[in-house]
Design an enzyme around this catalytic site. Structure first.
Site, mmCIF file in Angstrom:
data_model
loop_
_atom_site.group_PDB
_atom_site.id
_atom_site.type_symbol
_atom_site.label_atom_id
_atom_site.label_comp_id
_atom_site.label_asym_id
_atom_site.label_seq_id
_atom_site.Cartn_x
_atom_site.Cartn_y
_atom_site.Cartn_z
ATOM 1 N N ASP A 157 25.410 -54.912 4.593
ATOM 2 C CA ASP A 157 26.320 -56.056 4.537
ATOM 3 C C ASP A 157 27.630 -55.745 3.819
ATOM 4 O OD1 ASP A 157 24.272 -57.473 5.804
ATOM 5 O OD2 ASP A 157 23.372 -58.043 3.895
ATOM 6 N N GLU A 158 28.084 -54.525 3.972
ATOM 7 C CA GLU A 158 29.347 -54.124 3.342
ATOM 8 C C GLU A 158 30.547 -54.688 4.099
ATOM 9 O OE1 GLU A 158 26.953 -52.018 4.244
ATOM 10 O OE2 GLU A 158 26.280 -50.984 2.430
ATOM 11 N N ASN A 179 17.611 -56.298 13.041
ATOM 12 C CA ASN A 179 17.662 -56.573 11.597
ATOM 13 C C ASN A 179 19.109 -56.586 11.109
ATOM 14 O OD1 ASN A 179 17.761 -53.804 12.173
ATOM 15 N ND2 ASN A 179 16.580 -53.170 10.391
ATOM 16 N N LYS A 206 30.629 -53.883 7.693
ATOM 17 C CA LYS A 206 30.775 -52.854 8.726
ATOM 18 C C LYS A 206 31.301 -53.463 10.035
ATOM 19 C CE LYS A 206 26.381 -51.850 8.170
ATOM 20 N NZ LYS A 206 26.082 -52.667 6.965
ATOM 21 N N GLY A 207 30.759 -54.641 10.384
ATOM 22 C CA GLY A 207 31.172 -55.273 11.635
ATOM 23 C C GLY A 207 32.668 -55.502 11.665
ATOM 24 N N LYS A 208 33.195 -56.021 10.565
ATOM 25 C CA LYS A 208 34.633 -56.287 10.522
ATOM 26 C C LYS A 208 35.435 -54.993 10.646
ATOM 27 C CE LYS A 208 38.538 -57.359 7.851
ATOM 28 N NZ LYS A 208 39.182 -57.624 6.579
ATOM 29 N N GLY A 223 23.047 -57.585 10.937
ATOM 30 C CA GLY A 223 23.872 -58.770 11.172
ATOM 31 C C GLY A 223 25.294 -58.370 10.861
ATOM 32 N N HIS A 224 26.075 -58.118 11.893
ATOM 33 C CA HIS A 224 27.443 -57.615 11.706
ATOM 34 C C HIS A 224 28.422 -58.694 12.154
ATOM 35 C CE1 HIS A 224 25.898 -53.163 12.020
ATOM 36 N NE2 HIS A 224 25.377 -53.841 11.024
ATOM 37 N N GLN A 226 22.595 -51.237 8.599
ATOM 38 C CA GLN A 226 22.046 -51.101 7.243
ATOM 39 C C GLN A 226 22.938 -50.125 6.445
ATOM 40 O OE1 GLN A 226 19.447 -50.676 9.996
ATOM 41 N NE2 GLN A 226 19.668 -52.868 9.929
ATOM 42 N N ARG A 254 19.248 -65.680 4.033
ATOM 43 C CA ARG A 254 18.813 -65.609 2.627
ATOM 44 C C ARG A 254 20.009 -65.372 1.710
ATOM 45 N NH1 ARG A 254 14.362 -60.877 2.979
ATOM 46 N NH2 ARG A 254 15.898 -60.083 4.438
ATOM 47 N N THR A 292 14.577 -49.733 4.912
ATOM 48 C CA THR A 292 14.269 -50.062 6.301
ATOM 49 C C THR A 292 13.625 -48.827 6.927
ATOM 50 O OG1 THR A 292 15.105 -51.074 8.335
ATOM 51 C CG2 THR A 292 16.551 -49.439 7.262
ATOM 52 N N ARG A 304 3.567 -42.334 18.603
ATOM 53 C CA ARG A 304 3.590 -42.092 20.047
ATOM 54 C C ARG A 304 2.779 -43.111 20.826
ATOM 55 N NH1 ARG A 304 2.204 -36.228 18.575
ATOM 56 N NH2 ARG A 304 1.386 -37.504 16.879
ATOM 57 N N THR A 338 19.172 -63.561 8.288
ATOM 58 C CA THR A 338 18.091 -64.438 7.842
ATOM 59 C C THR A 338 18.601 -65.638 7.047
ATOM 60 O OG1 THR A 338 17.872 -63.136 5.827
ATOM 61 C CG2 THR A 338 16.455 -62.515 7.675
HETATM 62 P P1 GDP Z 1 27.811 -55.892 7.824
HETATM 63 O O1 GDP Z 1 26.360 -56.113 8.007
HETATM 64 O O2 GDP Z 1 28.107 -54.662 7.027
HETATM 65 O O3 GDP Z 1 28.590 -55.921 9.116
HETATM 66 O O4 GDP Z 1 28.347 -57.108 6.954
HETATM 67 P P2 GDP Z 1 27.986 -58.688 7.184
HETATM 68 O O5 GDP Z 1 28.729 -59.188 8.370
HETATM 69 O O6 GDP Z 1 26.524 -58.888 7.125
HETATM 70 O O7 GDP Z 1 28.537 -59.297 5.828
HETATM 71 C C1 GDP Z 1 29.864 -59.173 5.458
HETATM 72 C C2 GDP Z 1 30.446 -60.573 5.273
HETATM 73 O O8 GDP Z 1 31.692 -60.466 4.619
HETATM 74 C C3 GDP Z 1 30.741 -61.282 6.574
HETATM 75 O O9 GDP Z 1 30.589 -62.666 6.370
HETATM 76 C C4 GDP Z 1 32.189 -60.943 6.855
HETATM 77 O O10 GDP Z 1 32.839 -61.929 7.647
HETATM 78 C C5 GDP Z 1 32.757 -60.924 5.452
HETATM 79 N N1 GDP Z 1 33.851 -59.971 5.216
HETATM 80 C C6 GDP Z 1 34.026 -58.719 5.709
HETATM 81 N N2 GDP Z 1 35.116 -58.149 5.153
HETATM 82 C C7 GDP Z 1 35.620 -59.048 4.274
HETATM 83 C C8 GDP Z 1 36.723 -59.021 3.352
HETATM 84 O O11 GDP Z 1 37.453 -58.052 3.216
HETATM 85 N N3 GDP Z 1 36.886 -60.148 2.594
HETATM 86 C C9 GDP Z 1 36.088 -61.248 2.698
HETATM 87 N N4 GDP Z 1 36.322 -62.283 1.902
HETATM 88 N N5 GDP Z 1 35.054 -61.290 3.554
HETATM 89 C C10 GDP Z 1 34.825 -60.211 4.314
HETATM 90 P P1 IMO Z 2 23.248 -54.812 8.121
HETATM 91 O O1 IMO Z 2 23.388 -53.855 9.291
HETATM 92 C C1 IMO Z 2 21.096 -55.851 4.505
HETATM 93 C C2 IMO Z 2 16.809 -54.978 4.424
HETATM 94 C C3 IMO Z 2 15.861 -56.151 4.414
HETATM 95 C C4 IMO Z 2 14.706 -55.548 3.632
HETATM 96 C C5 IMO Z 2 14.684 -54.116 4.140
HETATM 97 C C6 IMO Z 2 13.678 -53.863 5.236
HETATM 98 O O2 IMO Z 2 23.666 -56.198 8.431
HETATM 99 O O3 IMO Z 2 23.890 -54.227 6.924
HETATM 100 P P2 IMO Z 2 13.596 -54.501 7.813
HETATM 101 O O4 IMO Z 2 13.616 -55.834 8.485
HETATM 102 O O5 IMO Z 2 14.721 -53.598 8.211
HETATM 103 O O6 IMO Z 2 12.275 -53.803 7.895
HETATM 104 O O7 IMO Z 2 13.803 -54.844 6.251
HETATM 105 O O8 IMO Z 2 15.995 -53.839 4.605
HETATM 106 N N1 IMO Z 2 17.784 -54.997 5.540
HETATM 107 C C7 IMO Z 2 19.085 -55.281 5.393
HETATM 108 N N2 IMO Z 2 19.777 -55.663 4.316
HETATM 109 N N3 IMO Z 2 21.734 -55.666 5.673
HETATM 110 C C8 IMO Z 2 21.054 -55.254 6.761
HETATM 111 O O9 IMO Z 2 21.657 -54.895 7.902
HETATM 112 C C9 IMO Z 2 19.658 -55.079 6.667
HETATM 113 N N4 IMO Z 2 18.684 -54.714 7.531
HETATM 114 C C10 IMO Z 2 17.552 -54.663 6.830
HETATM 115 O O10 IMO Z 2 16.423 -57.261 3.756
HETATM 116 O O11 IMO Z 2 15.027 -55.509 2.272
HETATM 117 MG MG MG Z 3 24.943 -57.595 7.728
#
Ligand code: GDP
Ligand code: IMO
Ligand code: MG
Length: 429
Positions: free
Chosen positions: A15-16, A40, A18-20, A42-43, A226, A305, A241, A145, A303
């Site tokens: 959740d850094e 799993n 990455k999608g953006k 969510g980008h 992840q 959460r 994961t 397998r 999720t």
């Molecule tokens: P990913 O899983 O690495 O793609 O990240 P997620 O989408 O799960 O979570 C990142 C969240 O931060 C999302 O709600 C994005 O819309 C938001 N986001 C991404 N880059 C920035 C940023 O530079 N500033 C802010 N405020 N939000 C951001």
């Molecule tokens: P993105 O790509 C954050 C975490 C789960 C759990 C562990 C194992 O959006 O960054 P799993 O369902 O993969 O077996 O769960 O990994 N987890 C993530 N946490 N971002 C994710 O994906 C994740 N995908 C899995 O919360 O701790």
């Molecule tokens: Mg995510």
């Protein structure tokens, strides 16, 4: 023809943003690829006022006319795949440019059931906090397998034969170990057959497609899901994961070779979050953690959460930068730190006996007991969401960026100042 193969990976616990970053980098990309994990992920992409969360599809799907690949390393939940694609097609996206590897594994309903049952059986204290998407059990079947691959869904006879044998084994598990009712063959077979028909038009030799794209000098962006600290080998096992989330996974997950790679982009959030269980040395249970969660909207994209929040952890980041072989960093969510007061950065971990370590321990179990040693850096109050260049940023924000660059010895070439596509500072990306 010179090659351009970028690999984008998360540097923390996911959740850094990455999608953006994929979306921002995407204007110039020809082929987008997902290569490990499954739904799993969510980008999130926010563009033209619309928010889209990708779970399986590459975050480049919003760009018209570009090839998007789901590689062999993925575990694909067909239902999720079909829902996600139909959502996009209803928005007018073109389906012709999506290709799915026949070798990707299929997340079956019994994988999702097993994911939940296993978590329940682990109980409090031992559960992993998975996303419940069936990821672990599906990868288990792959490596033992006894999995089903996308190509198995395409041939009714093969599907029937393999599923008969697989269900016999699964039903032993469900009835004898978990006290559940056995699964009826037709209830699993019939939908799987239909999924096969629906997915068939997308199935292609993705390795060969990618090979050709690389050799033709196209710009490829491999999108990791992840992040390094959730890596099955190198993460905080067992709180990880089930795939290779650090850079190395991109090769097994696509069939490209390490020679093909031209750049690794490490995505670093300006603070740290984690969702699910497992050690998190800089987790902040007080006001700072709460403020980061609220200001950063830190709730799971898959999720829902609440994410655990805390300050930046340089010990963890040095480790993941090494592991991923990061060439450049995209620093996201810098705007969220505005108004936080002084900013803390963890530079070492203090052990029970008072010793301090500055490198990632091999026994990550100790990370739940270490005390973070912080350095304090001056913060800023300004809203930076409108800043368009590095020079526009407050001095203390610039210092924070310089500090991270120096500590990780890696240039920060992209800076996130807000969730929207446009809220990004390009510094030589
Ligand atoms: P990913 O899983 O690495 O793609 O990240 P997620 O989408 O799960 O979570 C990142 C969240 O931060 C999302 O709600 C994005 O819309 C938001 N986001 C991404 N880059 C920035 C940023 O530079 N500033 C802010 N405020 N939000 C951001
Ligand atoms: P993105 O790509 C954050 C975490 C789960 C759990 C562990 C194992 O959006 O960054 P799993 O369902 O993969 O077996 O769960 O990994 N987890 C993530 N946490 N971002 C994710 O994906 C994740 N995908 C899995 O919360 O701790
Ligand atoms: Mg995510």
């Amino acid at each position: 023809m010179s090659k351009r193969v970028d690999l984008l990976v998360g540097a923390q616990w996911g959740d850094e943003g990455k999608g953006k970053v994929v979306d921002v980098a995407g204007a110039d990309v020809d082929v987008f690829v997902r290569y490990q994990g499954g739904a799993n992920a969510g980008h999130t992409v926010i563009a033209d006022g619309q928010k889209i969360v990708f779970h399986l599809l590459p975050s480049g799907m919003l760009y018209p006319g570009k090839l998007c690949i789901l590689g062999n390393g993925l575990v694909i939940d067909p239902e999720q795949f079909l829902n996600e694609t139909s959502d996009l097609f209803n928005r007018g996206q073109d389906r012709a440019r999506l290709a799915v590897s026949p070798h990707a594994h299929v997340v079956m309903p019994y994988h999702k059931m097993l994911d939940k049952l296993q978590e329940e059986a682990r109980g409090k204290g031992r559960k992993i906090g998975t996303t419940g998407r069936g990821i672990g059990p599906c990868y288990v079947d792959k490596y033992s397998r006894s999995g089903l691959r996308i190509q198995d869904l395409l041939d009714e006879n093969i599907l029937r034969e393999r599923l008969t044998y697989i269900l016999e084994e699964k039903n032993q598990l469900f009835t004898k170990l978990y006290n559940q009712k056995p699964l009826a063959f037709d209830e699993i077979y019939e939908p799987a057959r239909k999924w096969g028909n629906a997915i068939a038009p997308y199935v292609d030799d993705t390795r060969a497609l990618l090979r050709k794209a690389v050799d033709d000098g196209q710009h490829i962006l491999l999108e990791g899901a992840q992040a390094a600290l959730l890596d099955i080998d190198h993460g905080t096992y067992p709180y990880v994961t089930s795939s290779s989330t650090s850079a190395a996974g991109a090769f097994t997950g696509t069939g490209l070779s390490p020679h093909d790679l031209t750049r690794v982009i490490s995505v670093v959030k300006a603070y740290t979050t984690r969702v699910g269980e497992g050690p998190f040395p800089t987790e902040d249970f007080g006001e700072a953690g709460e403020k980061l969660r609220t200001n950063g909207g830190e709730f799971g994209a898959t999720t829902g959460r609440p994410r655990r929040c805390g300050w930046l952890d340089m010990v963890a980041l040095k480790y993941s930068t090494e592991l991923n072989g990061a060439d450049v960093i995209a620093l996201t969510k810098l705007d969220v730190l505005g108004g936080m007061g002084d900013i803390k950065v963890c530079t070492a971990y203090e052990l029970d006996n008072g010793d301090k370590i500055t490198t990632w321990p091999t026994d990550t179990g100790i990370l739940s007991e270490v005390k973070p040693v912080y350095e304090t850096l001056p913060g800023w109050n300004d809203d930076i969401s409108g800043c368009k260049s590095f020079d526009d940023l407050p001095e203390n924000a610039k210092s924070y960026i310089n500090y991270i660059e120096r500590a990780l010895n890696t240039p920060i070439v992209l800076i996130g100042t807000g969730a929207d596509r446009t809220q990004t500072i390009n510094r030589g990306f």
